[in-house]
Design a protein around this motif. Structure first.
Motif, mmCIF file in Angstrom:
data_model
loop_
_atom_site.group_PDB
_atom_site.id
_atom_site.type_symbol
_atom_site.label_atom_id
_atom_site.label_comp_id
_atom_site.label_asym_id
_atom_site.label_seq_id
_atom_site.Cartn_x
_atom_site.Cartn_y
_atom_site.Cartn_z
ATOM 1 N N VAL A 1 0.818 -1.211 0.000
ATOM 2 C CA VAL A 1 0.000 0.000 0.000
ATOM 3 C C VAL A 1 0.851 1.260 0.000
ATOM 4 C CG1 VAL A 1 -2.017 -1.067 1.057
ATOM 5 C CG2 VAL A 1 -0.196 -0.189 2.515
ATOM 6 N N ASP A 2 2.123 1.159 0.418
ATOM 7 C CA ASP A 2 3.005 2.320 0.436
ATOM 8 C C ASP A 2 3.615 2.632 -0.924
ATOM 9 O OD1 ASP A 2 2.464 2.741 3.031
ATOM 10 O OD2 ASP A 2 4.446 2.245 3.814
ATOM 11 N N GLY A 3 3.355 1.786 -1.916
ATOM 12 C CA GLY A 3 3.843 2.106 -3.250
ATOM 13 C C GLY A 3 4.684 1.022 -3.868
ATOM 14 N N ALA A 4 4.900 1.164 -5.173
ATOM 15 C CA ALA A 4 5.569 0.125 -5.944
ATOM 16 C C ALA A 4 7.068 0.044 -5.671
ATOM 17 C CB ALA A 4 5.324 0.365 -7.431
ATOM 18 N N ASN A 5 7.678 1.088 -5.175
ATOM 19 C CA ASN A 5 9.126 1.087 -4.939
ATOM 20 C C ASN A 5 9.447 0.944 -3.457
ATOM 21 O OD1 ASN A 5 10.171 1.368 -7.632
ATOM 22 N ND2 ASN A 5 9.318 3.435 -7.626
ATOM 23 N N SER A 6 8.876 -0.082 -2.858
ATOM 24 C CA SER A 6 9.122 -0.305 -1.439
ATOM 25 C C SER A 6 8.939 -1.780 -1.111
ATOM 26 C CB SER A 6 8.178 0.546 -0.579
ATOM 27 O OG SER A 6 6.822 0.161 -0.793
ATOM 28 N N ALA A 7 9.600 -2.202 -0.033
ATOM 29 C CA ALA A 7 9.472 -3.564 0.481
ATOM 30 C C ALA A 7 9.637 -3.527 1.984
ATOM 31 C CB ALA A 7 10.518 -4.485 -0.150
ATOM 32 N N TRP A 8 8.979 -4.455 2.673
ATOM 33 C CA TRP A 8 9.110 -4.469 4.127
ATOM 34 C C TRP A 8 9.892 -5.690 4.592
ATOM 35 C CZ3 TRP A 8 6.120 -8.678 5.668
ATOM 36 C CH2 TRP A 8 4.975 -8.980 4.911
ATOM 37 N N ILE A 9 10.489 -5.535 5.773
ATOM 38 C CA ILE A 9 11.415 -6.526 6.322
ATOM 39 C C ILE A 9 10.917 -6.972 7.691
ATOM 40 C CG2 ILE A 9 13.786 -6.937 7.086
ATOM 41 C CD1 ILE A 9 14.634 -4.694 5.154
ATOM 42 N N THR A 10 10.760 -8.289 7.872
ATOM 43 C CA THR A 10 10.312 -8.797 9.168
ATOM 44 C C THR A 10 11.444 -8.741 10.183
ATOM 45 O OG1 THR A 10 10.890 -11.097 8.633
ATOM 46 C CG2 THR A 10 8.664 -10.351 8.053
ATOM 47 N N GLY A 11 11.070 -8.603 11.467
ATOM 48 C CA GLY A 11 12.061 -8.583 12.540
ATOM 49 C C GLY A 11 13.048 -7.442 12.428
ATOM 50 N N PHE A 12 12.593 -6.310 11.952
ATOM 51 C CA PHE A 12 13.478 -5.181 11.637
ATOM 52 C C PHE A 12 14.322 -4.764 12.842
ATOM 53 C CE2 PHE A 12 14.747 -0.931 10.470
ATOM 54 C CZ PHE A 12 14.823 -0.943 9.089
ATOM 55 N N ASP A 13 13.749 -4.848 14.029
ATOM 56 C CA ASP A 13 14.436 -4.365 15.232
ATOM 57 C C ASP A 13 15.357 -5.410 15.869
ATOM 58 O OD1 ASP A 13 12.289 -5.983 15.920
ATOM 59 O OD2 ASP A 13 11.919 -4.936 17.815
ATOM 60 N N LYS A 14 15.456 -6.592 15.289
ATOM 61 C CA LYS A 14 16.204 -7.672 15.922
ATOM 62 C C LYS A 14 17.673 -7.736 15.489
ATOM 63 C CE LYS A 14 12.070 -10.369 16.777
ATOM 64 N NZ LYS A 14 12.059 -10.005 18.207
ATOM 65 N N SER A 15 18.037 -7.005 14.435
ATOM 66 C CA SER A 15 19.433 -6.895 14.022
ATOM 67 C C SER A 15 19.565 -5.612 13.211
ATOM 68 C CB SER A 15 19.867 -8.110 13.185
ATOM 69 O OG SER A 15 19.438 -7.975 11.834
ATOM 70 N N THR A 16 20.773 -5.334 12.743
ATOM 71 C CA THR A 16 20.979 -4.140 11.905
ATOM 72 C C THR A 16 20.801 -4.437 10.422
ATOM 73 O OG1 THR A 16 23.360 -4.603 11.846
ATOM 74 C CG2 THR A 16 22.560 -3.085 13.559
ATOM 75 N N PHE A 17 20.307 -5.610 10.089
ATOM 76 C CA PHE A 17 20.096 -6.020 8.701
ATOM 77 C C PHE A 17 19.241 -4.995 7.953
ATOM 78 C CE2 PHE A 17 17.417 -8.184 5.558
ATOM 79 C CZ PHE A 17 18.312 -8.959 4.842
ATOM 80 N N GLY A 18 18.080 -4.640 8.508
ATOM 81 C CA GLY A 18 17.175 -3.708 7.836
ATOM 82 C C GLY A 18 17.778 -2.331 7.657
ATOM 83 N N GLU A 19 18.478 -1.871 8.673
ATOM 84 C CA GLU A 19 19.125 -0.557 8.599
ATOM 85 C C GLU A 19 20.175 -0.530 7.493
ATOM 86 O OE1 GLU A 19 21.979 2.231 11.431
ATOM 87 O OE2 GLU A 19 20.760 0.648 12.338
ATOM 88 N N ILE A 20 20.941 -1.620 7.365
ATOM 89 C CA ILE A 20 21.952 -1.698 6.309
ATOM 90 C C ILE A 20 21.294 -1.623 4.937
ATOM 91 C CG2 ILE A 20 23.631 -3.246 5.206
ATOM 92 C CD1 ILE A 20 24.382 -4.213 8.036
ATOM 93 N N LEU A 21 20.193 -2.351 4.763
ATOM 94 C CA LEU A 21 19.499 -2.322 3.480
ATOM 95 C C LEU A 21 18.939 -0.930 3.185
ATOM 96 C CD1 LEU A 21 19.885 -5.374 3.670
ATOM 97 C CD2 LEU A 21 17.546 -5.651 2.821
ATOM 98 N N GLN A 22 18.377 -0.294 4.190
ATOM 99 C CA GLN A 22 17.862 1.066 4.004
ATOM 100 C C GLN A 22 18.950 2.008 3.502
ATOM 101 O OE1 GLN A 22 16.158 2.204 7.805
ATOM 102 N NE2 GLN A 22 14.073 1.908 7.041
ATOM 103 N N ASN A 23 20.080 2.004 4.187
ATOM 104 C CA ASN A 23 21.166 2.911 3.832
ATOM 105 C C ASN A 23 21.753 2.600 2.455
ATOM 106 O OD1 ASN A 23 20.906 4.214 6.286
ATOM 107 N ND2 ASN A 23 22.437 2.951 7.305
ATOM 108 N N SER A 24 21.720 1.322 2.073
ATOM 109 C CA SER A 24 22.334 0.920 0.812
ATOM 110 C C SER A 24 21.543 1.377 -0.412
ATOM 111 C CB SER A 24 22.497 -0.604 0.773
ATOM 112 O OG SER A 24 23.382 -1.033 1.790
ATOM 113 N N VAL A 25 20.272 1.700 -0.232
ATOM 114 C CA VAL A 25 19.462 2.179 -1.363
ATOM 115 C C VAL A 25 19.016 3.625 -1.158
ATOM 116 C CG1 VAL A 25 18.658 -0.144 -1.957
ATOM 117 C CG2 VAL A 25 17.302 1.268 -0.379
ATOM 118 N N SER A 26 19.660 4.329 -0.233
ATOM 119 C CA SER A 26 19.239 5.695 0.094
ATOM 120 C C SER A 26 19.405 6.651 -1.078
ATOM 121 C CB SER A 26 20.020 6.214 1.310
ATOM 122 O OG SER A 26 21.413 6.232 1.035
ATOM 123 N N ASP A 27 20.271 6.277 -2.039
ATOM 124 C CA ASP A 27 20.460 7.138 -3.204
ATOM 125 C C ASP A 27 19.543 6.762 -4.365
ATOM 126 O OD1 ASP A 27 21.628 4.718 -3.736
ATOM 127 O OD2 ASP A 27 23.423 5.555 -4.680
#
Length: 437
Positions: free
Chosen positions: A316-342
């Motif tokens: 529902v947030d749009g075609a250019n997005s994906a969600w990650i389960t257990g986001f707060d359990k490691s820095t995996f999600g944060e790394i992915l966020q930063n890697s596509v920030s550009d």
């Protein structure tokens, strides 16, 4: 007019094309993504039930894709199949006598891994779930420990007990026949002084296969894992004369991602870390493929797990997005966020925390062992009308969206593959996974 020699021109042109080919970054082909999804979700695959005939066609197809890409097999293997057996045990006959009283069939059920269980007070423990206990919590404790036992349940839990009995009386599955532990749950209103218990099961064996390919990295024992389950729910009750639950989104879409990520990284220079590409079987019937895989691995060798599930529809947030389960359990999600920030693609936390999705897919087994193992998805499951239905067809998918998601995963994974970034481990993984069920 001076004539320009032809040979230098040809040489320069050829060199330029070669240089361009060597420096050009690989990409993810929308045509390939479409082809893979359509093939895996065709009626010919019969819904890819783990115990059905169509699953073999799917396994052959994925293996052929890995072969064409040029992936390596696991050490000692001459093909991409990680084969194992599942034993299905179904109750046949039973005699449950406690304190010289026979217990009726509606007041017991077993979680057994043996063809025959025969118990007396000399060889088995007795545990209790009292009226004051949390039944679900105690059930989880006793069913996951390493001891065989008779578990006596207070009648105050009768309603919930019968729900569990209805489910567990159908059958039990195990990798190893006649293994322990075995547990029998009984509603009984007295302290147990004596018992004589015999339970017999019918046993059926089923062969299954995970499909695994790899790209050897410079660091052999640092593994980045890309996975998706390739089974679905098979043939179901017909709707408008259609009885095949094709599983296009769930999870032909995820498998297409694993295959195309394998193709993408195979066309890159040798990675720093070793890459595994896995199609898990039997996710829909209990996660047996990922459970077996995890038993064959040293979890300390796995740096990160990208488990990909249901990316065929935009959230529902749009075609250019994906969600990650257990986001707060490691820095995996944060790394992915930063890697596509550009870019214009966004990774964000799972918007459905109440559904405990982190614990319900193939990432869960390895997360329990501390691996930064997360599932990436895009489907708006709260409004999706096709989940586990015959309507989960290829023509419902957004191929462009799925392709863009795969490209974003490829881009985001580079810093982990190159060892520039390493996600933190999941602390107390087992506690996290059991306390939230």
């Amino acid at each position: 007019m001076d004539r320009i020699p032809l040979l230098p021109i040809l040489f320069a042109t050829t060199f330029g094309l070669l240089f361009s080919a060597c420096t050009q970054q690989p990409t993810v082909s929308e045509q390939n993504v479409s082809r893979i999804m359509e093939t895996l979700s065709s009626d010919q695959m019969k819904g890819r039930h783990a115990f059905g005939s169509g699953i073999e066609l799917a396994a052959d197809f994925i293996s052929a894709e890995f072969e064409n890409i040029g992936l390596s097999t696991l050490p000692g293997k001459d093909n991409f199949r990680q084969e194992f057996s599942i034993y299905t045990l179904k109750p046949k006959n039973a005699s449950i006598i406690i304190n010289n009283r026979e217990v009726g069939g509606q007041y017991y059920f077993g979680l057994t891994n043996a063809e025959t269980v025969s118990w007396t007070p000399n060889n088995t423990n007795v545990n209790y779930i009292s009226a004051q206990d949390d039944y679900r919590k105690k059930f989880g404790e006793y069913s996951s420990d390493d001891e065989s036992s008779v578990i006596v349940v207070d009648g105050e839990h009768e309603k919930l007990f019968h729900k569990y009995r209805t489910y567990f009386s159908r059958s039990n599955r195990t990798f190893e026949l006649n293994s322990e532990p075995n547990d029998i749950f009984v509603i009984f209103d007295e302290k147990v002084n004596s018992y004589d218990i015999t339970l017999e099961n019918t046993v059926k064996s089923q062969g299954l296969s995970n499909i695994i390919g790899k790209i050897e990295g410079k660091r052999e024992n640092e593994i980045v894992l890309f996975s998706a389950h390739y089974d679905h729910i098979g043939v179901v009750s017909a709707v408008d004369e259609d009885s095949i639950a094709n599983g296009a989104n769930d999870n032909a879409s995820g498998v297409s991602a694993v295959i195309e990520l394998a193709r993408y990284f195979q066309n890159m220079p040798k990675p720093e870390r070793t890459l595994y590409f896995v199609g898990f079987t039997a996710e829909e019937v209990g996660g047996y493929g990922s459970k077996y895989f995890s038993q064959q691995m040293d979890p300390n060798d796995i740096v990160a797990m990208f488990n990909i599930e249901m990316i065929g529809k935009p959230d529902v947030d749009g075609a250019n997005s994906a969600w990650i389960t257990g986001f707060d359990k490691s820095t995996f999600g944060e790394i992915l966020q930063n890697s596509v920030s550009d870019s214009n693609f966004v990774f964000y936390p799972d918007p459905y925390p109440n559904q405990n999705l982190f614990y319900r897919s193939d990432n869960a087994t390895l997360a329990k062992l501390g691996v930064p193992a997360h599932t990436i998805s895009t489907t708006p499951i709260d409004v999706d009308q096709d989940y586990h239905r015959v309507s989960d067809e290829f023509n419902t998918l957004d191929i462009t969206h799925a392709t863009n998601t795969i490209r974003a995963i490829a881009k985001a994974a580079r810093v982990i593959i190159s060892a520039e970034q390493t996600p933190t481990r999941i602390l107390n993984g087992e506690d996290n996974l059991t306390s939230n069920k």
